[in-house]
Structures are given as structure tokens and as C-alpha cells.
Design an enzyme around this catalytic site. Sequence first.
Site, PDB file in Angstrom:
ATOM      1  N   LYS A 205      36.258  44.316  44.323  1.00  0.00           N
ATOM      2  CA  LYS A 205      36.771  42.968  44.596  1.00  0.00           C
ATOM      3  C   LYS A 205      37.890  42.791  42.840  1.00  0.00           C
ATOM      4  O   LYS A 205      37.003  42.340  42.105  1.00  0.00           O
ATOM      5  CB  LYS A 205      35.532  41.994  45.182  1.00  0.00           C
ATOM      6  CG  LYS A 205      36.500  40.922  44.176  1.00  0.00           C
ATOM      7  CD  LYS A 205      35.139  39.707  44.616  1.00  0.00           C
ATOM      8  CE  LYS A 205      35.291  38.121  44.779  1.00  0.00           C
ATOM      9  NZ  LYS A 205      34.450  37.083  44.971  1.00  0.00           N
ATOM     10  N   ARG A 215      40.824  28.396  45.704  1.00  0.00           N
ATOM     11  CA  ARG A 215      40.607  27.752  45.674  1.00  0.00           C
ATOM     12  C   ARG A 215      39.545  26.000  45.704  1.00  0.00           C
ATOM     13  O   ARG A 215      38.973  25.751  45.431  1.00  0.00           O
ATOM     14  CB  ARG A 215      40.352  27.747  43.699  1.00  0.00           C
ATOM     15  CG  ARG A 215      40.808  29.187  43.011  1.00  0.00           C
ATOM     16  CD  ARG A 215      40.694  29.339  41.918  1.00  0.00           C
ATOM     17  NE  ARG A 215      40.706  30.454  41.339  1.00  0.00           N
ATOM     18  CZ  ARG A 215      40.620  31.346  40.056  1.00  0.00           C
ATOM     19  NH1 ARG A 215      41.683  29.621  39.468  1.00  0.00           N
ATOM     20  NH2 ARG A 215      40.796  31.657  38.913  1.00  0.00           N
ATOM     21  N   ARG A 226      38.537  34.871  35.844  1.00  0.00           N
ATOM     22  CA  ARG A 226      37.454  36.627  36.480  1.00  0.00           C
ATOM     23  C   ARG A 226      37.458  37.161  36.159  1.00  0.00           C
ATOM     24  O   ARG A 226      37.385  38.658  36.233  1.00  0.00           O
ATOM     25  CB  ARG A 226      36.776  35.926  37.578  1.00  0.00           C
ATOM     26  CG  ARG A 226      36.517  34.590  37.949  1.00  0.00           C
ATOM     27  CD  ARG A 226      35.435  34.094  39.016  1.00  0.00           C
ATOM     28  NE  ARG A 226      35.147  33.486  39.411  1.00  0.00           N
ATOM     29  CZ  ARG A 226      35.752  32.317  40.488  1.00  0.00           C
ATOM     30  NH1 ARG A 226      37.351  32.506  41.212  1.00  0.00           N
ATOM     31  NH2 ARG A 226      35.365  31.022  40.631  1.00  0.00           N
ATOM     32  N   GLU A 242      32.685  51.568  42.227  1.00  0.00           N
ATOM     33  CA  GLU A 242      31.777  50.509  42.827  1.00  0.00           C
ATOM     34  C   GLU A 242      31.014  50.345  43.434  1.00  0.00           C
ATOM     35  O   GLU A 242      29.988  50.375  44.064  1.00  0.00           O
ATOM     36  CB  GLU A 242      32.817  49.212  42.596  1.00  0.00           C
ATOM     37  CG  GLU A 242      32.957  48.487  40.804  1.00  0.00           C
ATOM     38  CD  GLU A 242      31.770  48.182  40.146  1.00  0.00           C
ATOM     39  OE1 GLU A 242      31.170  47.607  40.342  1.00  0.00           O
ATOM     40  OE2 GLU A 242      32.487  46.902  38.859  1.00  0.00           O
ATOM     41  N   LYS A 257      38.809  43.640  48.213  1.00  0.00           N
ATOM     42  CA  LYS A 257      39.329  42.792  48.790  1.00  0.00           C
ATOM     43  C   LYS A 257      40.016  42.571  47.642  1.00  0.00           C
ATOM     44  O   LYS A 257      39.265  42.464  46.259  1.00  0.00           O
ATOM     45  CB  LYS A 257      37.890  41.584  48.316  1.00  0.00           C
ATOM     46  CG  LYS A 257      38.625  40.128  48.547  1.00  0.00           C
ATOM     47  CD  LYS A 257      37.558  39.211  48.172  1.00  0.00           C
ATOM     48  CE  LYS A 257      37.970  37.668  48.752  1.00  0.00           C
ATOM     49  NZ  LYS A 257      37.145  36.717  48.405  1.00  0.00           N
ATOM     50  N   SER A 283      43.050  33.862  51.292  1.00  0.00           N
ATOM     51  CA  SER A 283      43.340  32.855  51.317  1.00  0.00           C
ATOM     52  C   SER A 283      45.379  33.057  50.967  1.00  0.00           C
ATOM     53  O   SER A 283      46.003  32.238  51.963  1.00  0.00           O
ATOM     54  CB  SER A 283      43.009  31.827  49.954  1.00  0.00           C
ATOM     55  OG  SER A 283      42.857  32.188  49.339  1.00  0.00           O
ATOM     56  N   TYR A 322      41.408  34.702  58.113  1.00  0.00           N
ATOM     57  CA  TYR A 322      40.697  33.490  59.159  1.00  0.00           C
ATOM     58  C   TYR A 322      41.743  33.544  60.157  1.00  0.00           C
ATOM     59  O   TYR A 322      41.275  31.715  61.025  1.00  0.00           O
ATOM     60  CB  TYR A 322      41.589  32.144  58.235  1.00  0.00           C
ATOM     61  CG  TYR A 322      41.447  32.509  56.416  1.00  0.00           C
ATOM     62  CD1 TYR A 322      40.233  31.312  56.458  1.00  0.00           C
ATOM     63  CD2 TYR A 322      42.021  33.310  55.211  1.00  0.00           C
ATOM     64  CE1 TYR A 322      39.251  31.364  54.852  1.00  0.00           C
ATOM     65  CE2 TYR A 322      40.972  33.641  54.071  1.00  0.00           C
ATOM     66  CZ  TYR A 322      39.724  32.485  53.986  1.00  0.00           C
ATOM     67  OH  TYR A 322      39.276  32.658  52.595  1.00  0.00           O
TER      68      TYR A 322
END
Length: 332
Positions: A205, A215, A226, A242, A257, A283, A322
Site C-alpha cells: 500500500k 479522505r 502517512r 511486504e 493499492k 478513489s 466502486y
Amino acid sequence: MKNLDLPFRPRRLRTTPAMRSLVAQTRLAPENLIQVLFVRDGIELPQEIPSMPGQFQHTLESVLGEVQKAIDSGVACIDLFGVPRDEDKDETGSVAWDPEGILNRAIRVIREKFGDQIVIMADTCLDEFTSHGHCGPLTTDRFGNTVVDNDASVEAYCKMALAQAEAGAHTVSPSGMMDGQVAAIRAALDDAGFEDVSIMAYSAKYASAFFGPFRDAVGSSLDGDRKTYQQDPANRREGLLEAQLDIEEGADFVMVKPAMAYLDLVREVADFSPVPVAAYQVSGEYAMIEAAAANGWVDRQKIVLEALTGIRRAGADLILTYYATEVANWLK
């Protein structure tokens, strides 16, 4: 003109729609798609997300209708995000493991109504629930910098995963990118008798600008970024590491992602992973397609199908999107 003396004519397999369908090398099916849904506390009617036209923050009642639509379309899984009231947020995100927190209530009502008709996946992260918007409690390092406390965050994720399992989630999905999160959650679930609850790990990610509209969707309180725990978009081998670590720690699925700008990672993870590989069409990807389509610059249906097919072609077994229910109906 004399015909060319060609040993191969690949165009023979492109002559008609039936021929193209016959030889298609990548298939997109409803079962490949996971519908992402948001449930918000304290609202009486669904609220459209401004930066994601056509997507809504749902009530406990309206989300049941969306789940029914997903089932009817042939979608096999939903992924739930909870949006608490601002007054319920705190420094640790404790409403995330409160049985009466919005996400756990949503899991419970969906499982009670639909049982095992669809896989109920829950986001297992604290960013929606903390007052500061980070993915775990904060601490100060030895240089005086404010950072997310990795081990305290993992402890909180375990409590959150247990609450989600108790509520009826089939799958928990730790997305906070804390070291050791998958192994700790697996042990916590097993010790509590939830050996049958699976884990979808957000393995690779990235600290991506493509997350911007999200957000808005979850009412994030984040100030800053982040980058100290999500991955640097420049790093490829780190993403592979990872994913490998999450597999070794017991992940049942691994995820990359975002999807669109990271298809190389999807392909490389799929090449070695013994567990199913997911990719999240995030998004920002959704918002760009919708904006271009609204302006008449692209054919909406064609570009959505092409984007999702490209993610499948790269190696993703599952796509969080989505568009899942809508596309599943197109495919039927």
C-alpha cells in the site's frame, strides 16, 4: 497487388465479436469484483460524496439495499468502511472496537440479514476513527518527532479485528501498514476461536496521491501525510517484500493499492503469490474516470471495463472497486 507472403496473420482472430470473445485471454466476471461501501453514523439519509459522484455514505438501512443489489448482480464480496461521528473520535480510535461503533453495527445487521450469501469484509484500520486521522495512536520518537506507534497500533488492530469477527465479518482487512500486523491479528483471531475468519492484507500500500477523494469519503481528520508507514511510490522491491512477509505471517489474500499506477507490482506479486491477489481501484482512479466521462471526453462504460480488464490482465484475482455492482450488471 499480390498478397503478402505472411506466415502469420494475427488479424484472423479479430474478425468478428464472436471470434474476439472466443480467443480472449483475460476474463472479467462479477466474482472478480468486490464492492466498496461506506456506512456513516448520525445521518438519516444517504449522503453523496462530492469528490466521488455516484458514491454515497450510507445509513444502516440504505446499506442493506446496496448489499442486496450486489448479491443480485453476482458480486461475491463487499468491503465495508465505517464513518463515525466526529464526537466519537479520540486519540486511539477506540470506537473502532466498540460493539456499538458504526462499522461493527453495520457488519452485524448485514450478517443477520444476508448470512453467508455474500462475503462481508471489513476495513481493519484506525484512520477513520482517530481524532488526528492517522492509522494508529501517536507517540514521540527519541528525536522528539511525533510518529505512529507501530506496536500499539497492532495491539489496537487486534482488538478491532476481534470486534469485527464478533459482529460477523467473514474477512478482516488490515490496511494500516504496521510491521507485524498480520501475524498478530491471525494469532488473536485463532486464540479467540475465529480460525475461520480470513485476512486480506493490504500488503503493498503506497503513500499515493490517488487516495485524495477517499479522505472526503470517510471524513478524515488527517493533517499531514502517512509517508512514515505507507510505502514510497518509487519502491518496487519493497512492495514485493511486504507481500512476502504478509504471506509468511498467514495472510489469506494479499493486496496492491492503488491499482492503475502499480500494475507492475500486481504482476510481480501474482507471479509468486500462493494466495489470491487483490488490487484496489482507488478513489482517485474512480474520480478521474467520472470527471472525464462527465465532460464527454471518454466513453464511460468502455473505459471502466478497459481499466478493470487491465487490472485483471496484470494478474489480480480480485478487484476492489466502486464500480463492482454496476459492472457486474453490465457483464450479465
